[in-house]
Scaffold this motif. Structure first.
Motif, PDB file in Angstrom:
ATOM      1  N   PHE A   2       0.887  -1.241   0.044  1.00  0.00           N
ATOM      2  CA  PHE A   2       0.006  -0.177  -0.153  1.00  0.00           C
ATOM      3  C   PHE A   2       1.017   1.322   0.112  1.00  0.00           C
ATOM      4  O   PHE A   2       2.091   1.026   0.505  1.00  0.00           O
ATOM      5  CB  PHE A   2      -0.983   0.001   1.206  1.00  0.00           C
ATOM      6  CG  PHE A   2      -1.987   0.949   1.319  1.00  0.00           C
ATOM      7  CD1 PHE A   2      -3.074   0.767   0.461  1.00  0.00           C
ATOM      8  CD2 PHE A   2      -1.940   2.122   2.077  1.00  0.00           C
ATOM      9  CE1 PHE A   2      -4.209   1.663   0.451  1.00  0.00           C
ATOM     10  CE2 PHE A   2      -3.146   3.051   2.021  1.00  0.00           C
ATOM     11  CZ  PHE A   2      -3.928   2.634   1.308  1.00  0.00           C
ATOM     12  N   GLY A  35       4.769  -2.116   9.968  1.00  0.00           N
ATOM     13  CA  GLY A  35       4.361  -2.359   8.426  1.00  0.00           C
ATOM     14  C   GLY A  35       4.958  -1.311   7.463  1.00  0.00           C
ATOM     15  O   GLY A  35       4.793  -1.358   6.444  1.00  0.00           O
ATOM     16  N   ASP A  57       3.151  -2.237   4.124  1.00  0.00           N
ATOM     17  CA  ASP A  57       2.853  -3.755   3.887  1.00  0.00           C
ATOM     18  C   ASP A  57       1.293  -4.119   3.690  1.00  0.00           C
ATOM     19  O   ASP A  57       1.109  -4.747   3.068  1.00  0.00           O
ATOM     20  CB  ASP A  57       3.305  -4.541   5.139  1.00  0.00           C
ATOM     21  CG  ASP A  57       2.839  -4.247   6.293  1.00  0.00           C
ATOM     22  OD1 ASP A  57       1.886  -3.312   6.733  1.00  0.00           O
ATOM     23  OD2 ASP A  57       2.918  -5.331   7.290  1.00  0.00           O
ATOM     24  N   GLN A  58       0.535  -3.196   4.462  1.00  0.00           N
ATOM     25  CA  GLN A  58      -0.888  -3.441   4.208  1.00  0.00           C
ATOM     26  C   GLN A  58      -1.486  -1.870   4.772  1.00  0.00           C
ATOM     27  O   GLN A  58      -1.122  -1.020   5.504  1.00  0.00           O
ATOM     28  CB  GLN A  58      -1.378  -4.382   4.958  1.00  0.00           C
ATOM     29  CG  GLN A  58      -1.224  -4.351   6.395  1.00  0.00           C
ATOM     30  CD  GLN A  58      -1.578  -5.654   7.154  1.00  0.00           C
ATOM     31  OE1 GLN A  58      -2.217  -6.412   6.654  1.00  0.00           O
ATOM     32  NE2 GLN A  58      -1.447  -5.734   8.478  1.00  0.00           N
ATOM     33  N   LYS A  59      -2.687  -1.719   4.231  1.00  0.00           N
ATOM     34  CA  LYS A  59      -3.537  -0.460   4.382  1.00  0.00           C
ATOM     35  C   LYS A  59      -3.790  -0.319   5.749  1.00  0.00           C
ATOM     36  O   LYS A  59      -3.490   0.939   6.156  1.00  0.00           O
ATOM     37  CB  LYS A  59      -4.884  -0.640   3.685  1.00  0.00           C
ATOM     38  CG  LYS A  59      -5.612   0.829   3.717  1.00  0.00           C
ATOM     39  CD  LYS A  59      -7.072   0.421   2.951  1.00  0.00           C
ATOM     40  CE  LYS A  59      -7.958   1.665   3.019  1.00  0.00           C
ATOM     41  NZ  LYS A  59      -8.115   2.449   4.495  1.00  0.00           N
ATOM     42  N   GLU A  60      -4.060  -1.125   6.331  1.00  0.00           N
ATOM     43  CA  GLU A  60      -4.310  -1.129   7.936  1.00  0.00           C
ATOM     44  C   GLU A  60      -3.222  -0.455   8.733  1.00  0.00           C
ATOM     45  O   GLU A  60      -3.483   0.513   9.627  1.00  0.00           O
ATOM     46  CB  GLU A  60      -4.671  -2.336   8.592  1.00  0.00           C
ATOM     47  CG  GLU A  60      -6.084  -2.834   8.163  1.00  0.00           C
ATOM     48  CD  GLU A  60      -6.158  -3.415   6.799  1.00  0.00           C
ATOM     49  OE1 GLU A  60      -7.100  -3.739   6.138  1.00  0.00           O
ATOM     50  OE2 GLU A  60      -4.898  -3.770   6.390  1.00  0.00           O
ATOM     51  N   GLU A  91      -3.032   1.236  -3.957  1.00  0.00           N
ATOM     52  CA  GLU A  91      -2.601  -0.263  -3.685  1.00  0.00           C
ATOM     53  C   GLU A  91      -1.750  -0.374  -4.742  1.00  0.00           C
ATOM     54  O   GLU A  91      -1.763   0.252  -5.950  1.00  0.00           O
ATOM     55  CB  GLU A  91      -3.968  -0.985  -4.248  1.00  0.00           C
ATOM     56  CG  GLU A  91      -3.630  -2.627  -3.877  1.00  0.00           C
ATOM     57  CD  GLU A  91      -3.535  -2.908  -2.391  1.00  0.00           C
ATOM     58  OE1 GLU A  91      -2.461  -3.490  -2.074  1.00  0.00           O
ATOM     59  OE2 GLU A  91      -4.301  -2.350  -1.594  1.00  0.00           O
TER      60      GLU A  91
END
Length: 106
Positions: A2, A35, A57-60, A91
């Motif tokens: 992300f 992340g 690493d990720q949206k959260e 993304e």
């Protein structure tokens, strides 16, 4: 993966101070975030605009940073920024550095 992109209008003659603030204030905070993967910062010729792209690493995890840490980053950068920076999120679909396409295909 992300990405967060921030577009910034810089005050006149503030590139050196902006660069120092990113290096001394922002990067240490980013490196502590769960992340966080990478940060790239670009300054346009003439020094009136800058773009920062952080990879996560990720949206959260990017959302936690955005909510809990980013307001403090904005405060620190306030002396060199004109107006309100614009943040956009993406993304990541391809990166030669991170080999995203190969991981997605596996």
């Amino acid at each position: 993966m992300f990405a967060r992109s921030i577009s910034i209008r810089l005050k006149p003659n503030s590139v050196a101070e902006f660069t120092q603030l990113i290096e001394k204030e922002t990067l240490p905070l980013l490196r502590k975030q769960k992340g966080f993967q990478d940060e790239m910062t670009f300054v346009a010729p003439g020094g009136t605009e800058a773009v920062g792209i952080s990879l996560w690493d990720q949206k959260e995890n990017a959302d936690v940073y955005s909510r809990d840490v980013y307001p403090g980053v904005l405060t620190a950068l306030g002396k060199v920024v004109e107006g309100t920076p614009q943040v956009r999120t993406y993304e990541v679909c391809n990166s030669t550095f991170h080999k995203i396409a190969a991981q997605a295909a596996a």
